[in-house]
Structures are given as C-alpha cells and as structure tokens.
Design an enzyme around this catalytic site. Structure first.
Site, PDB file in Angstrom:
ATOM      1  CG  ASN A 134      -1.927   1.095   0.807  1.00  0.00           C
ATOM      2  OD1 ASN A 134      -2.142   2.369   0.773  1.00  0.00           O
ATOM      3  ND2 ASN A 134      -2.924   0.658   1.778  1.00  0.00           N
ATOM      4  CG  ASP A 135       2.779   2.722  -3.510  1.00  0.00           C
ATOM      5  OD1 ASP A 135       3.979   1.982  -3.372  1.00  0.00           O
ATOM      6  OD2 ASP A 135       2.590   2.479  -4.658  1.00  0.00           O
ATOM      7  CB  CYS A 136      -1.664   5.993   0.175  1.00  0.00           C
ATOM      8  SG  CYS A 136      -1.939   5.651  -1.469  1.00  0.00           S
TER       9      CYS A 136
END
Ligand code: BGC
Ligand code: NOJ
Length: 812
Positions: free
Chosen positions: A482-484
C-alpha cells in the site's frame, strides 16, 4: 445500460454508442511501438517509453474529454464528419467500434458513405498502420475530400507540455511525395524521426497546426476541412502536425481502401542524412513499402490474429458461464499482456510521464502472462533483478528505455524484494527453466557486480529478516504494497510527494503485517525452490525464519477477530479494534489467510468472516473500514483521500483476490466465487452507466461503500488487478496451478457448479482437463485420472511432450 456487447467468436468488444460513460480504449502493439486508441479515435503513440519517446500529442484531462488522436475528416458536399463520431460529432447514421486483440476498427456511416478505419501495429513493426475503407452505398457518384490528421509530440512528453518558450521554435518537418516527416531535434542529439504516409498521391497537405485548424477552432472544426481545401503549410516551429489531403470519387456501390502508416525510425550517427539537412528516409520507405497495399495490410492483420490465437490457446475454459469464459479466455489474459507491456505508464488515467516500470508491479504482472510468453517473462525478471541493490533493497521503479533504476521515484518500499521471489518462482514453475537461477545478474546495473539470480533471491529473502522491528515483524520502510500507508513519512508540506520525500525511518517501529504474510507465502516458495535445486542448508535456514515469522504473527499480529494491519512509527497498532477509524484492513487479512497462518487455531476462518462482515459491499471488498475522515500525519497519503476512494476504503480490485485465495485456503468456494463475480467487469456490463470504465477490463478501483457514488470505477487497464484476478480464478478457484514437477488440479468452486473443462498447454504437452463435481462439494479431489489411469494425489506429473492427455478430476 449497455453501450455495446461482447463478440466472443471474434474476441472483440463491440461498442455501438459512441457516447460511452468514459472513453473506452484499446492498446495497439506489444513490443516496441505502442498506441492507445479510444472508441472515437482518440489516443496517441510512442516508442517504448511514453515519457521519453512520445510520437504524437495527446491532451489529458481536457475539455472535451479525450482530445487529440488519429483523426479522419470526411468532407462530403455539405457535410463534414468523422468515422468515429468525434472529433466532428456530426450525428452518424450508424456507428460501431470493435476493440479486438491489439487492433481496433471504427466504422461510421453518413449519407450513404461507409467509412471504416482499422488501426493496428503489425508484429515486429515500428509503426501503426491504418486502413481506411470507404464505400459508396448510394446510387449516385460521391466525391469525397479526405483529410487525415495527427499532431506530433516533441518527443519528451513532459517537456512538450511545459517548455513553450523553446518548443514553439524547434518544430521541423519534411514533406516528400505522400509522406510527412517529423524531424524536430533530429539535427542535434536525436537519432530518430517519425513519419506519416498514405499509399496514394496526395492533392495537398498541412503540417502547421494553426493553419490546419485556424487559431481559434477546435478539433471539431478545422478550417481547411470546412473549406474543403488544404493550404499546403510547412511547419516552422509552433506545433507541427501531419494531414494528408486526398480526393476520392466513388461510383455507386464502389469502395476504396487507403493505407496510412504512422512510423518511427532510428538511424545511426553516420547514416542520419541523405544530404545536407535532408534526412535519410530509407528505413521509413522500407516500412511504408511493406504495407503499401490493402492486401499486405490484411495479411499483417491475419498474422496478428494468429499470434493471439496461439497465445490464448494455452489456457481455455468452458464453464458454461459466458461471462466467466470470456474473461478467462480472452479479456483478462489480454489485459495481463497489456500490463506486461505498459506496467503503469500509459493509460487514460496514467499520463505516461509519471511512472516507469514498477519493481513490485512488474513482478506481479508476470503471473498473468508467464504461460503465454515465458521467454519474455525471463527477460523481464533479469531486467528487474538488475535494478536491485546488493542488500536486497530495490529501486521502486525503472525506465523501460534505459532499464535503469529511477532514483527520482525512490527506494525503501520493504515489500519490493519479496515480489522478485514471487515472480521468479512463478516463472520457474511454469517453464521448468531452472537455468535462469544461474544467470549472472548485476546489482544496480553496475558491470562487475554480477551474482547469480539465485543470489538475488537470497538477498531478497534476507532483506526482510535483516529488517525486522521490535516485535520481530518486518519493518515497513517507506511503505509496503500500500503505497499510501506511509508510516514514516510525517509530511506536512503539500508540495512533497508521499512516495519520495525524506522518511523518518531511523528509530521507527513501523512494522507491516502485510509484509509478514507475504514473506511467509513467498518464503515458502523460496524454500521449495531451494529444495528443488538441492540446496538443503538454505532450505533449513529459510524454513526456520518462516516458522519464526508465523509464530510472531500469531503472537503480535492477531487482534482477536482479525489480523492487525501494522504497527506505526511509535509502535501503536494500526487496523485494530483499538483504533477509532480503520479498525480493519484487507491486505494483512488477505496475506495472512493466504499463508494459512493460525488456521488450526481458527484464525483464518475468523479473519475472513470479519472481512465479510466489515469490508464486503455490493461492489466488492473495501480496503479498510471505517474509512479515515481526517488527515493522520502518522499514516500519510491513505488518509488524504476522501472516504471511499482509492486506498482509503475504495474497493481496490487488486487486493480482492487475496481474500478470494484466502477463502480457497479455507475451502469456501462459494465465497471466493461471490467475491470474484462482484468485481469482474463482464458481470458489470449492465451497470456501465454507474461503473463508467470498460466492461471488458478491470479497473484499479471501484468507489467503496462510503463514497459519494459507490460502484463508480476509475483507473482501468494498468493495474495489478488484472494478473491477480487471473491468478485467483485460474490457479485457486479453478485450481489449475503449475508447480515445479507438474500441474496441480485442486479446484475450490461454488457447490452449485457441476464441473468445468479446461484445456491447458504445459511444458510442451496439452492437458484436456474435465472436472466433475457430482456431490456439490466446494473443495477436495476424490480422484484424478490421466487417459484413464488413476494417479495418487492432485498433481498431473510431467508427461512426454507433444501429446494430448485426457485428465478427469472428480471432486469429493
Ligand atoms: C496512489 C497509489 C499509487 C501511488 C504511486 C498514489 O497516489 O494512490 O495507488 O501506487 O500514488 O504512484
Ligand atoms: C498502485 C501501484 O502501482 C501499486 O504498486 C500499489 O501497490 C498500489 N497502487 C496500492 O497502493
């Protein structure tokens, strides 16, 4: 409401209403030269790299939507129209767009004239070919004035959009016979130019944009077309375009075919010029010659179709469900091939200038196409591994043109190394090619640093165990999948990128349960691989670390009813009942259930039931719940999205298959199938108005239950969703799964399924597999026979190549 229909025999989606809720696009080319084409002829082309070698210009996020493309204008007496409706938007008497496997045809009919454009990139060709077929269906003679149109991009798509003080002075073209050459910057540092030709003498042309359109006119009303006369403009700076003008006279019933070629050429330094300032055109002419008749074009299209027949014959399903079969047999596989080619670079949501090839993305994409083109998967693995560092860490992305790690996008995403194991073991299981493990592969592309690919896997594995946090769980780094979820970012400057800005990793206690589950799954694959190659010491060593991780997850990762998501910078739980918002996340529950962690203790079933209860919705499983409603500086980008969108409680279609697979681990085929169907585009065709994006490909995200408009999709085409759903349906629901020494058949299906048939080519043999489910079971194999011979277990052993085998599997 539907805007078209599937034509499975031709492997096409047929759009019959040009006003689709969003441009519905297709991709042309699958090696070096690529184009995007929308259902109304919008889109653009590039060579290898959408950022650095953009050939034609496109205007993202414009008004109206989808502005710029490969357009044809027809001036027929009083009426000016385009076969794709846009850009003229003259009402057509009939319209049809057929998106097929790397080709598109768009046909418009107006006042008794049929105009059909076929767009495709022939195999092994650096050009897009367009065949325009015109037919007069009236009883009168038709005199048509035909204008083609493309707008050149000045190569670097980013600079093209910003540096106008220079750009407006650099443009250069040459016109010779029926070919318009675009040679901006060829004089100095570029060794490439582009061209646009037609296989007929032209009566005129335009290459200066403002002359063609008129300064204040839009794409829908070029002054030359409206006047019915080109102005033979030669671009000097400003914005070079290419438009051929042809007059066509058609007798009643007569038709005519014109072939246009939009191509790209590279010349060596000493071969750049024909004479002073006149470019060497020999390569362009050779390509034009290859497609100078409609017959040659038809042959090239037939070759492309045959190529796709071959690719799609490797795995074919007959389930009795058309909507499922067309995804598994055609569209899902096609989308996987597209994500292989484009990674996340160019779509109608990805501008082609932002991202290159992702380390984790490309490894995951691999499981969607490795059975079709194992040789290219092999090359891809080596390219990816060459960007790794010697401590196992990775550049998050690399540029396709240079194949070098892209430092601007950064490093330190601690899930990245695991995906190399995932990609490589998938490749070896499919191909049986253990030799790839001995390939010398550099670190960070530095000559002299080469070690075997196997060693890269080892440093990948060790990267996790060398980066454990206070609980013994994997440190998250910049972010995991999850890049975020930026647990170390603490950004308060809106001009900073969450992905690349300086992180506070020093002293951070941020640990990821997603990486923990991923490590157990991929680690076991690594162990099995070590075992296969006879490296028993490494097998033991790795197994020991996996066992330890399983225990740590059970001890510190279990929240009572589900797996927590992470520990934050301060060591506080994320995704726990203790949290006010986002008490539960999908990723850790997906990976830990896929890994079967705590299955005996009931953790797998419980976690999946919690997902069902808290995350499931009519449109799929949302990523987290309840969504974040304010910015949490200690969580980063995830909490910037309004509730229900993207990583903040959107239905992120990439990770839904993790739960599907988790359900198959638990043997619940009904649930796995329910989740599959909910996000599968062919099942959403009827709600196209809401869903918006193409009914033939997956979108990355569908707005979640907390969004303003749940069910509305975004970011179609370039997403790990394609490979993951293909992987889940074929390998876990249908249960046909390559392994090192055979093909596992162990389905997990809904009880109402009576069975299904799959033809699978594997390591040179063809298996015609019939699965029967006489007792309405969901999982479990009672018997497996090959050509009538009973086999112990659920693995078809490797059989002599070149033959067809009948396999019958009866479920419990
Ligand atoms: C998106 C992610 C994406 C990341 C990196 C974020 O804004 O929400 O899905 O992976 O950017 O480009
Ligand atoms: C899209 C990115 O391409 C992918 O790498 C990432 O895992 C997901 N977004 C989730 O953030």
């Amino acid at each position: 409401m539907k805007y078209g229909h599937f034509d499975d025999n031709r492997r096409e989606y047929v759009i019959t209403n040009p006003r689709t809720p969003w441009p519905w696009i297709n991709y042309l080319g699958n090696e070096d030269f690529f184009s995007l084409v929308s259902n109304t002829g919008g889109g653009y082309s590039f060579y290898k790299d959408a950022k650095f070698r953009r050939i034609t210009r496109y205007r993202y996020n414009n008004v109206p939507m989808d502005s710029g493309g490969k357009y044809f204008y027809i001036n027929d007496g009083d009426t000016v129209w385009s076969p794709g409706w846009k850009p003229c938007k003259t009402e057509l008497d009939s319209y049809e767009c057929r998106h097929g496997m790397n080709y598109t045809t768009i046909k418009g009919v107006k006042n008794g004239v049929e105009a059909e454009v076929l767009y495709f990139v022939p195999l092994k060709t650096w050009a897009e070919v367009q065949k325009l077929t015109l037919k007069n269906t009236t009883n009168e003679v038709k005199k048509l004035k035909i204008f083609s149109f493309v707008e050149w991009c000045l190569w670097n798509a980013a600079a093209d959009m910003e540096n106008f003080q220079r750009n407006f002075s650099t443009g250069e073209v040459e016109i010779e016979d029926s070919v318009i050459y675009h040679k901006t910057e060829y004089k100095e540092r570029r060794n490439h130019y582009a061209y646009y030709s037609v296989n007929e003498p032209i009566r005129g042309f335009d290459t200066d944009r403002e002359t063609f359109f008129g300064l204040y006119n839009g794409f829908d009303e070029p002054q030359t077309v409206l006047e019915g006369a080109p102005r033979n403009s030669v671009a000097h700076g400003w914005s070079p375009v290419a438009s051929h003008y042809i007059e066509v006279e058609l007798q009643p019933g007569e038709s005519k075919e014109l072939v246009y070629v939009l191509g790209y050429v590279e010349n060596a330094d000493d071969e750049k010029w024909e004479s002073k300032n006149i470019i060497n055109k020999s390569k362009a002419k050779a390509t034009i010659e290859r497609f100078n008749t409609a017959e040659k074009v038809d042959i090239a299209l037939a070759e492309l179709r045959a190529y796709w027949d071959k690719l799609l014959n490797v795995f074919t399903l007959k389930s009795g469900e058309d909507k499922l079969d067309r995804m598994v047999n055609i569209w899902n596989q096609y989308q996987c091939m597209i994500t292989f080619c484009f990674s996340r670079s160019a779509s109608f949501f990805e501008s082609g200038i932002g991202r290159g090839m992702g380390f984790r993305d490309s490894n995951q994409d691999l499981v969607g196409f490795v059975h079709q083109i194992p040789e290219r998967a092999r090359e891809r693995i080596i390219d990816i591994a060459s960007t790794q560092f010697s401590d196992g860490g990775c550049y998050h992305q690399y540029q396709p043109l240079t194949k070098k790690g892209n430092n601007e996008i950064g490093q330190g995403f601690n899930d990245d190394p695991m995906w190399l194991i995932f990609g490589t073991t998938s490749y070896v299981k499919e191909s049986g090619d253990f030799s790839i493990l001995d390939e010398p592969v550099p670190f960070d592309n530095k000559a002299g640093s080469e070690v075997s690919l196997f060693n890269h896997l080892k440093v990948s594995f060790d990267h996790v165990i060398n980066n454990l946090g206070p609980h013994g769980l994997p440190l998250s780094g910049r972010a995991d999948w999850n890049d975020c979820l930026n647990l170390n970012c603490f950004s308060s400057d809106p001009n900073e990128s969450f992905q690349t800005t300086e992180n506070k990793t020093e002293g951070s206690k941020a640990e990821s349960l997603m990486i923990a589950g991923l490590f157990v799954v991929c680690g076991r694959d690594y162990v099995e691989l070590c075992n296969q190659v006879g490296n028993l010491a490494e097998t033991d060593r790795a197994q020991h670390h996996i066992d330890a991780m399983v225990e740590v997850v059970k001890k510190y990762g279990w929240d009572g009813d589900w797996f927590i998501r992470a520990y934050d910078y301060y060591g506080r739980k994320v995704g726990s009942v203790e949290n006010e918002e986002s008490k539960i996340f999908i990723e850790s529950n997906g990976w830990c259930t896929m890994a079967g962690i705590g299955q005996e203790e009931g953790m797998v079933a419980k976690a999946l039931d919690s997902v069902k209860e808290r995350l499931d919705s009519d449109h799929g499983i949302v990523l987290n719940n309840p969504p974040f409603t304010r910015y949490y500086i200690e969580y980063g980008e995830i909490s910037t999205y309004p509730p229900g969108y993207k990583e903040n409680a959107g239905v992120f279609c990439h990770n839904n298959p993790w739960i599907m697979i988790g359900e198959t681990v638990q043997g619940r085929g009904d649930r796995a199938w329910e989740y599959f169907r909910k996000i599968c585009p062919s099942y959403l065709e009827e709600i196209s108005d809401l869903h918006k994006t193409e009914p033939y490909v997956y979108a990355q995200m569908i707005a979640g239950k907390d969004a303003f408009l749940p069910g509305e999709a975004k970011n179609s085409w370039l997403t790990g969703t394609a490979a993951w759903n293909y992987y889940a349906i074929t390998q876990y629901i249908l249960g046909i799964r390559p392994t090192y020494n055979g093909l596992i058949v162990n389905p997990c299906i809904p009880p109402e399924w009576k069975g299904f048939c799959v033809t699978r080519q594997f390591r040179g043999a063809t298996y015609e597999i019939e699965v029967k489910n006489p007792n309405g079971g969901m999982k479990g194999v009672a018997s497996l026979t090959i050509d009538g011979l009973l086999i112990e277990g659920d693995i078809i052993p490797l059989m002599p190549k070149g033959k067809i085998y009948k396999v019958e599997v009866v479920m419990l």
